[in-house]
Design a protein around this motif. Structure first.
Motif, mmCIF file in Angstrom:
data_model
loop_
_atom_site.group_PDB
_atom_site.id
_atom_site.type_symbol
_atom_site.label_atom_id
_atom_site.label_comp_id
_atom_site.label_asym_id
_atom_site.label_seq_id
_atom_site.Cartn_x
_atom_site.Cartn_y
_atom_site.Cartn_z
ATOM 1 N N GLU A 250 0.547 -1.421 0.080
ATOM 2 C CA GLU A 250 0.211 -0.653 0.075
ATOM 3 C C GLU A 250 1.283 1.534 0.121
ATOM 4 N N PRO A 251 1.224 1.897 -0.909
ATOM 5 C CA PRO A 251 2.722 3.187 -0.923
ATOM 6 C C PRO A 251 1.608 3.938 -0.324
ATOM 7 N N SER A 252 0.307 4.547 -0.412
ATOM 8 C CA SER A 252 0.045 5.428 0.843
ATOM 9 C C SER A 252 0.881 5.535 2.091
ATOM 10 N N VAL A 253 1.106 4.459 2.438
ATOM 11 C CA VAL A 253 1.100 3.836 3.938
ATOM 12 C C VAL A 253 2.938 4.108 3.935
ATOM 13 N N LYS A 254 3.137 4.881 4.949
ATOM 14 C CA LYS A 254 4.511 5.321 4.845
ATOM 15 C C LYS A 254 5.097 4.302 6.373
ATOM 16 N N LEU A 319 14.115 -3.327 2.650
ATOM 17 C CA LEU A 319 12.542 -2.595 2.633
ATOM 18 C C LEU A 319 14.143 -1.141 3.051
ATOM 19 N N TYR A 320 15.400 -1.817 3.437
ATOM 20 C CA TYR A 320 16.001 -0.838 3.257
ATOM 21 C C TYR A 320 16.795 -0.250 2.203
ATOM 22 N N LYS A 321 17.157 -0.903 1.676
ATOM 23 C CA LYS A 321 17.782 -0.844 0.361
ATOM 24 C C LYS A 321 16.777 -0.216 -0.965
ATOM 25 N N SER A 322 15.437 -0.662 -0.645
ATOM 26 C CA SER A 322 14.454 -0.308 -1.646
ATOM 27 C C SER A 322 13.938 1.433 -1.266
ATOM 28 N N LYS A 323 14.333 1.489 -0.168
ATOM 29 C CA LYS A 323 13.239 2.314 0.390
ATOM 30 C C LYS A 323 12.145 2.836 0.402
ATOM 31 N N ARG A 324 11.501 1.479 0.468
ATOM 32 C CA ARG A 324 10.022 1.134 0.896
ATOM 33 C C ARG A 324 9.826 2.003 2.437
#
Ligand SMILES: *Cc1c(COP(=O)(O)O)cnc(C)c1O
Length: 393
Positions: A250-254, A319-324
């Motif tokens: 869900e890209p809207s959730v940071k 999640l870190y490497k992809s900056k998610r």
């Protein structure tokens, strides 16, 4: 981008199963069966029933009114501290003990550092009546006497790891050695979203009940399932994996992951694994870990025993490497202050691990309309002595 594990056991470039050949049959048996078992209606029913009646789920999603007022945003606490045994860890151990039963195992081993995972494992072994051996570094046994006593009271055997630095990573090595020697009757319950595939995925799935509940609960109070932010502290990554799970795509959730900076990221006494880590293999998976230039694993440091791990699970490395996810590191001092603040503003004494997540409000600004979910991973009873010493209470 896919943030879940692929069929080879990888999250992006991280994960996999880097194990000695003698461990292959054990890990392969688990890999072959875990999804099948978790999909069985009987398994689901028993898991859900125990989460409800034994763990005390669903845990509340609590609107922290006074904390929200202070930071001028909407803060909700997902109350994993109210779980039986005081933290989220039991969601995973309940799942794994039922998995062990389905695989016809009769004996459980586990590793523990601060003793929290050891207690959660000893608890579920007592629940089903299974033999339990917990490996723990000799130094940790001396530092964590109350948890050692709890494990013994619950009927577990605590075996000291006497080699190396006599802490968590040595206990893990002993547990692996035991598993190699007892492949048929023994299941190894790993305590976080770490280890060879399928462990990180299996643990994340057992913990995913946290975000599943959050969605329903938030819909009820805010009229929407998705918050603007989900925040969790990261040791190995299991409470964060559970809090993020149903929001990963869900890209809207940071997503915000909070690591322990210890005495400061540059101080040499830190556990900010993602920022300081380089790619390497630890406990069976390729991930980010703190190491010297010649590849020796560096001893981590944090005031909080549960964040004091030199690696991070492969999901989080990705999640870190992809900056998610945004990774923030928080020092001992800021975490301790945030723990005191929550105690006095909301009447909730958090675990020091959790205090790290709460400390982000000191530096990061949120909008008044933002909905921020904090994974309140555990309660502070176990940390009272550390709080007492720090604040001279
Ligand atoms: C063990 C622990 C953690 C860290 O472990 P994760 O696997 O990263 O969740 C965080 N909070 C509490 C209360 C813990 O006991």
């Amino acid at each position: 981008m896919n943030y879940h594990v692929n069929e080879k056991g990888y999250y992006g470039q991280f994960g996999g199963a880097f194990i000695p050949e003698m461990l292959y049959p054990n890990v392969e048996e688990l890999r072959h069966n875990y999804l099948k078992v978790m999909a069985e209606p009987d398994f689901k029913k028993e898991f859900d029933q125990l989460l409800k009646d034994y763990v005390g789920r669903p845990t509340p999603l609590y609107f922290a009114k006074r904390l929200s007022k202070k930071y001028n945003t909407k803060i909700y606490l997902k109350r994993e501290d109210l779980c039986h045994t005081g933290a989220h860890k039991i969601n995973n151990t309940i799942g794994q003990i039922l998995m062990a039963k389905r695989l016809k195992k009769t004996r459980i081993i586990a590793e523990t550092g601060a003793g929290q995972h050891g207690v959660a494992t000893a608890t579920v072994c007592a629940l089903v009546g299974m033999e339990c051996v917990v490996y723990m570094g000799e130094i940790d046994i001396a530092r964590q006497a109350p948890n050692v006593a709890r494990m013994k009271m619950l009927g577990a055997e605590v075996r000291p790891a006497l080699s190396g630095s006599r802490t968590l990573k040595d206990a893990t090595n002993e547990a692996i050695r035991d598993w190699i020697n007892n492949p048929v009757n023994t299941h190894y319950i790993i305590g976080s979203a770490v280890g060879p595939h399928p462990y990180p995925d299996m643990v994340a799935r057992f913990q995913s009940v946290v975000s599943k509940e959050t969605k329903l609960q938030l819909k009820e109070v805010e009229g929407r399932e998705n918050p603007d932010y989900v925040v969790a502290c990261v040791g190995g990554g299991s409470n964060a994996a559970g809090a993020y799970y149903h929001y990963l795509n869900e890209p809207s959730v940071k997503l915000i992951a909070v690591e322990a900076a210890g005495k400061g990221v540059e101080s040499g006494e830190s556990a900010a694994t993602s920022v300081l880590g380089k790619e390497g293999v630890i406990h069976g998976s390729k991930t980010l870990l703190m190491q010297s230039t010649d590849g020796q694993i560096t001893e981590p440091y944090s005031i909080s025993a549960g964040l004091d791990y030199p690696g991070v699970g492969p999901m989080h490395a990705h999640l870190y490497k992809s900056k998610r996810a945004e990774f923030i590191s928080v020092t001992d001092d800021k975490a301790m202050e945030a723990g005191l603040e929550l105690s006095q503003l909301e009447g909730i004494i958090p675990a020091i691990e959790t205090s790290h997540a709460l400390a982000i409000f000191k530096d990061k600004k949120f909008k008044p309309k933002d909905v921020v979910i904090i994974s309140l991973s555990g309660r502070g009873d176990k940390d009272l002595n550390t709080y007492i010493d720090y604040f001279k209470l």
